[in-house]
Design an enzyme around this catalytic site. Structure first.
Site, PDB file in Angstrom:
ATOM      1  N   HIS A 154       0.832  -1.219   0.000  1.00 28.48           N
ATOM      2  CA  HIS A 154       0.000   0.000   0.000  1.00 28.48           C
ATOM      3  C   HIS A 154       0.863   1.266   0.000  1.00 28.48           C
ATOM      4  CE1 HIS A 154      -3.948  -1.982   0.817  1.00 28.48           C
ATOM      5  NE2 HIS A 154      -3.177  -2.886   1.386  1.00 28.48           N
ATOM      6  N   TYR A 198       0.762  -4.120  12.059  1.00 29.08           N
ATOM      7  CA  TYR A 198       0.706  -2.685  11.752  1.00 29.08           C
ATOM      8  C   TYR A 198       1.545  -1.874  12.737  1.00 29.08           C
ATOM      9  CZ  TYR A 198      -2.676  -3.754   8.167  1.00 29.08           C
ATOM     10  OH  TYR A 198      -3.273  -4.260   7.046  1.00 29.08           O
ATOM     11  N   ASN A 250     -10.468  -2.458   2.496  1.00 28.19           N
ATOM     12  CA  ASN A 250     -10.145  -2.512   1.069  1.00 28.19           C
ATOM     13  C   ASN A 250     -11.397  -2.243   0.240  1.00 28.19           C
ATOM     14  OD1 ASN A 250      -7.401  -3.122   1.203  1.00 28.19           O
ATOM     15  ND2 ASN A 250      -7.715  -5.326   1.119  1.00 28.19           N
TER      16      ASN A 250
HETATM   17 FE1  HDE Z   1      -2.628  -4.680   5.408  1.00 23.82          FE
HETATM   18  N1  HDE Z   1      -0.793  -3.966   5.840  1.00 23.82           N
HETATM   19  N2  HDE Z   1      -2.027  -6.500   6.014  1.00 23.82           N
HETATM   20  N3  HDE Z   1      -4.398  -5.461   4.817  1.00 23.82           N
HETATM   21  N4  HDE Z   1      -3.223  -2.911   4.784  1.00 23.82           N
HETATM   22  C1  HDE Z   1      -0.395  -2.699   5.659  1.00 23.82           C
HETATM   23  O1  HDE Z   1       0.768  -1.400   7.205  1.00 23.82           O
HETATM   24  C2  HDE Z   1      -0.953  -6.777   6.770  1.00 23.82           C
HETATM   25  C3  HDE Z   1      -4.792  -6.750   4.975  1.00 23.82           C
HETATM   26  C4  HDE Z   1      -4.480  -2.550   4.374  1.00 23.82           C
HETATM   27  O2  HDE Z   1      -3.264   3.599   3.939  1.00 23.82           O
HETATM   28  C5  HDE Z   1       0.942  -2.429   6.261  1.00 23.82           C
HETATM   29  O3  HDE Z   1       1.106   0.798   7.395  1.00 23.82           O
HETATM   30  C6  HDE Z   1      -0.976  -8.120   7.242  1.00 23.82           C
HETATM   31  C7  HDE Z   1      -6.215  -6.889   4.814  1.00 23.82           C
HETATM   32  C8  HDE Z   1      -4.507  -1.157   4.009  1.00 23.82           C
HETATM   33  O4  HDE Z   1      -1.632   3.478   5.393  1.00 23.82           O
HETATM   34  C9  HDE Z   1       1.303  -3.744   6.956  1.00 23.82           C
HETATM   35  C10 HDE Z   1      -2.119  -8.648   6.751  1.00 23.82           C
HETATM   36  C11 HDE Z   1      -6.656  -5.627   4.540  1.00 23.82           C
HETATM   37  C12 HDE Z   1      -3.214  -0.694   4.237  1.00 23.82           C
HETATM   38  C13 HDE Z   1       0.129  -4.615   6.586  1.00 23.82           C
HETATM   39  C14 HDE Z   1      -2.763  -7.655   5.960  1.00 23.82           C
HETATM   40  C15 HDE Z   1      -5.519  -4.757   4.552  1.00 23.82           C
HETATM   41  C16 HDE Z   1      -2.442  -1.808   4.722  1.00 23.82           C
HETATM   42  C17 HDE Z   1       1.961  -1.887   5.331  1.00 23.82           C
HETATM   43  C18 HDE Z   1      -2.625 -10.038   7.044  1.00 23.82           C
HETATM   44  C19 HDE Z   1      -8.081  -5.172   4.249  1.00 23.82           C
HETATM   45  C20 HDE Z   1      -2.696   0.701   3.980  1.00 23.82           C
HETATM   46  C21 HDE Z   1       2.192  -0.459   5.739  1.00 23.82           C
HETATM   47  C22 HDE Z   1      -2.655 -10.916   5.956  1.00 23.82           C
HETATM   48  C23 HDE Z   1      -9.040  -5.509   5.248  1.00 23.82           C
HETATM   49  C24 HDE Z   1      -2.984   1.595   5.134  1.00 23.82           C
HETATM   50  C25 HDE Z   1       1.316  -0.237   6.844  1.00 23.82           C
HETATM   51  C26 HDE Z   1      -2.592   3.004   4.805  1.00 23.82           C
HETATM   52  C27 HDE Z   1      -1.112  -1.715   5.091  1.00 23.82           C
HETATM   53  C28 HDE Z   1       0.046  -5.876   7.013  1.00 23.82           C
HETATM   54  C29 HDE Z   1      -3.941  -7.869   5.213  1.00 23.82           C
HETATM   55  C30 HDE Z   1      -5.649  -3.365   4.276  1.00 23.82           C
HETATM   56  C31 HDE Z   1       2.628  -4.320   6.653  1.00 23.82           C
HETATM   57  C32 HDE Z   1       0.060  -8.804   8.088  1.00 23.82           C
HETATM   58  C33 HDE Z   1      -7.026  -8.170   4.974  1.00 23.82           C
HETATM   59  C34 HDE Z   1      -5.695  -0.364   3.491  1.00 23.82           C
HETATM   60  O5  HDE Z   1       1.406  -3.604   8.318  1.00 23.82           O
END
Ligand code: HDE
Length: 697
Positions: free
Chosen positions: A84, A371, A157
């Site tokens: 992202h 996060y 999302n």
């Molecule tokens: Fe994320 N995800 N994600 N993700 N995600 C990140 O956090 C992570 C997941 C989502 O605009 C990271 O700040 C894991 C689902 C958004 O700043 C990180 C898992 C959904 C954003 C991370 C998921 C998301 C992130 C990277 C488990 C929708 C951007 C940088 C499989 C429900 C937020 C950060 C923004 C960002 C990890 C899965 C949505 C690495 C371990 C499911 C919108 O922490």
């Protein structure tokens, strides 16, 4: 500055403005009007020239002005988000439709009309920070509520399901979709072997994949896509009664998507199209809105629908549980500084408030760790990222956490431990009955169970819901999915991976598998019918949803020629009529001129939602010119038509449409500027005339 979070809360309250404004950041704003340059420590200096020994001599180590300027510059970047990374954010406000205290103790939902400031960051997932906006991808929808009981983040999302079921798999998923590590190719794209190898070996990905291959992967703009919380969460009321819920953020602009060749071309012409659209809409006062809805379910419903509500690869069809609208949010303020606000916004699924609770969804549970960990990394190890202006809650922060790099608070309580008597026991522990505290839903239970590294049997049907999605798409969007899969799979090298993918598609639909197989030159497969069914649901497509409720801010290209004043004046007339409808017209001609906003050398069909031609323009299409690439004016029209956009002309402008028959839908030939403007505005509500897209036999 009256520092500290409580100071900020007071400023926001006292401003008397809607909470959607960003005045809570005012105390941190630096404006450089009519001031002298200073060092970071405030000394006025000349930082234009370095201090040297003589006019041509070497720069001196003594030059603290040079050293501080450069060392600050050398540290301007923080690590980009590991996923992202590419995104854009805006401020706004949420308004509750009612008092929802019967289902949740969350204060921001406690009263009809209650407003709470929000910040929303949209993103794509796979690309790096400089990647183009129109990558085919899942899109992030990270929403923060600055509530009067602390920050609440829903990090969602634009697709209601996710690729995997266990956060343990996340690094594998991300390694597979990121550019291949040897050559770092391709950027922001899944059309490569590692991605599809992973997808075909991890069938939980299939559902999200189909959504991403449909129009949901390439939305027209952030304003025209929905958001979802994805996981099942809990609402808990003051009595401790809990419900399972799923969040829906339904956009009020209407759902609209591009087609793939258009998206690819647009990435080259304007890599910033999504952030630009959002910025321009807000700057023009066309504030985008989303309705916040929840599907509310009982604790006992967790496996009632034939799948597990803890499985994030499943959505709850609306026939099972309708969506209850609980409020809306409006984005009404652009950021003042991209880095300070958007880049430094650090969302956390673990930022929750009283009245909200988690579930045991293993993906959600894993995210609760990741996060905070990633923010520590991005903030160079300091937990004080929560004190950065965009991340601060709008309520006072009191706990025994102390110090750390970049500590902004001046803690005067020297008894930073609990329990204490010397500070009267403060800060006290808050809970369900004392201090309006966060509390865990009393109904939550851990079963008496062994420790296992296993997938729950209730998570193992990976094909029924992708088929439901496929069955529910109109045929034009099914074709889009097929085309996208053909594109992706013809760009990979491994035949083995292609075959593995087709075998998985075949478990969803024999038709889907074989329509893709034919383009890959692979043999047709016999049905694999274990999961086949004919059920359908509604509201999952991006096409065929009826007219868009709003076309405000849509862009129309008006082709004209500088060689004919009548053509120009008519273009101006069309432009005025379109502007009056809230559209953004641009007159295109050979050179920039009074009222001409783009040239044929710079303009392209992908830069507009509709394209029209003014009268007296015949020459532009028949004669070449060194002022623009060969054939460009005609190509703009042809592309606009092929991308399904409304197109039209006044008078002999029609001559530009060599291959377009006037009786086709979305093609408007007329003799009046106003009539054309009306028709184009009407056509824009349809947005894409999908009958122009060829379908498989
Ligand atoms: Fe994320 N995800 N994600 N993700 N995600 C990140 O956090 C992570 C997941 C989502 O605009 C990271 O700040 C894991 C689902 C958004 O700043 C990180 C898992 C959904 C954003 C991370 C998921 C998301 C992130 C990277 C488990 C929708 C951007 C940088 C499989 C429900 C937020 C950060 C923004 C960002 C990890 C899965 C949505 C690495 C371990 C499911 C919108 O922490």
């Amino acid at each position: 500055m009256d520092g500290g979070a409580s100071g900020i809360a007071k400023r926001a309250e006292g401003s008397g403005k809607l909470p959607g404004d960003d005045s809570f950041l005012d105390g941190f704003v630096v404006d450089d009007k009519d001031v002298y340059t200073t060092t970071d420590f405030g000394t006025p200096v000349n930082d234009r020239t370095s201090l040297k020994a003589g006019k041509r001599g070497p720069t001196l180590l003594e030059d603290f002005v040079y050293r501080t300027k450069l060392l600050r510059f050398d540290r301007e970047r923080i690590p980009e988000r590991v996923v992202h990374a590419r995104g854009a954010g805006a401020h706004g406000y949420f308004e509750s439709y009612a008092d929802w205290s019967n289902v949740t103790a969350a204060s921001f939902l406690g009263k009809a009309g209650k407003q709470t400031p929000v910040f929303l960051r949209f993103s794509t997932v796979a690309g790096s920070r400089g990647s183009p906006d129109l990558a085919r991808d899942v899109h992030g929808f990270a929403l923060r509520f600055y509530t009067d009981q602390g920050n609440y983040d829903i990090v969602g999302n634009n697709i209601p399901v996710f690729f995997i079921q266990d956060a343990m798999q996340f690094p594998d998923l991300v390694h597979s979709v990121k550019p291949q590590p040897d050559r770092e190719i391709p950027q922001a794209a899944t059309a490569h072997d590692t991605a599809w190898d992973f997808f075909s070996q991890t069938p939980s990905t299939l559902h999200t994949l189909l959504w991403a291959l449909s129009g949901h992967g390439i939305p027209r703009s952030f304003r025209h896509m929905d958001g979802f919380g994805v996981h099942t969460f809990r609402f808990v009321n003051d009595e401790g009664k809990s419900k399972l819920i799923k969040y829906h953020f339904t956009n009020k602009q209407g759902t609209a998507s591009l087609v793939w060749p258009e998206a690819q071309a647009l990435n080259g012409k304007n890599a910033d199209s999504h952030r630009e659209d959002l910025w321009n809409a807000i700057a023009a006062g066309n504030f985008p809105e989303w309705e916040v809805g929840v599907q509310i379910m009982d604790e006992e419903d967790v496996t009632r629908f034939g799948f597990d509500l803890l499985d994030p690869t499943k959505f709850v069809p609306v026939e099972y549980v309708p969506i209850t609208p609980i409020g809306k949010f409006v984005l009404n303020r652009n950021v003042r500084n991209y880095f300070a606000e958007t880049e430094q916004s650090m969302f956390c699924p673990g930022h929750v408030v009283r009245g909200i609770d988690f579930t045991d969804d293993p993906l959600l549970q894993g995210r609760l760790f990741s996060y905070v960990d990633t923010h520590l990394h991005r903030n160079l190890g300091s937990p004080n990222f929560e004190q950065i202006p965009i991340n601060r809650p709008h309520v006072p922060v009191h706990n025994n956490a102390r110090d750390g790099a970049g500590q902004h608070m001046i803690h005067t309580n020297i008894y930073a431990y609990s329990e204490n008597t010397l500070n009267g026991g403060a800060p006290f522990a808050a809970n369900q009955t004392r201090g309006n505290g966060f509390f865990t839903a009393p109904a939550r239970r851990v079963l008496d169970a062994a420790y296992l590294r296993e997938v729950s049997p209730t998570f193992m049907d990976y094909w029924t819901q992708p088929r439901l999605f496929w069955n529910s798409l109109p045929k034009e969007e099914q074709q889009m999915v097929v085309n996208a899969a053909r594109f992706e799979l013809s760009n990979i090298q491994s035949t083995k991976v292609r075959q593995n993918v087709l075998a998985q598609f075949n478990r969803i639909s024999n038709e889907l598998a074989n329509r893709v197989a034919v383009a890959l030159g692979l043999p047709q497969l016999g049905p694999d019918p274990k999961y086949y069914h004919n059920n359908k649901t509604v509201g999952v497509s991006t096409f065929g949803r009826g007219p868009l409720p709003s076309i405000i801010g849509f862009k129309v290209g008006i082709m004209a020629t500088t060689k004919d004043s009548q053509s120009l004046s008519q273009a101006k007339q069309i432009s005025d009529a379109l502007t009056a409808k809230g559209l953004k017209p641009t007159v295109i001609a050979e050179t920039l001129f009074d009222g001409v906003g783009a040239t044929y050398s710079g303009a392209d069909a992908v830069l507009f939602d509709a394209v029209v031609v003014a009268d007296n323009t015949k020459e532009v299409f028949t004669k070449g010119s060194s002022l623009y690439p060969t054939g460009r004016p005609a190509q703009i029209l042809r592309d606009a038509f092929n991308y399904g956009k409304p197109v039209g002309a006044v008078g002999d402008g029609k001559s530009g449409f060599d291959s377009v028959k006037p009786d086709q839908s979305g093609v408007y030939f007329t003799n009046s500027a106003d009539d054309l403007a009306n028709k184009i505005a009407e056509g824009l509500k349809t947005f894409k005339f999908t009958d122009r897209f060829p379908l498989d036999e």
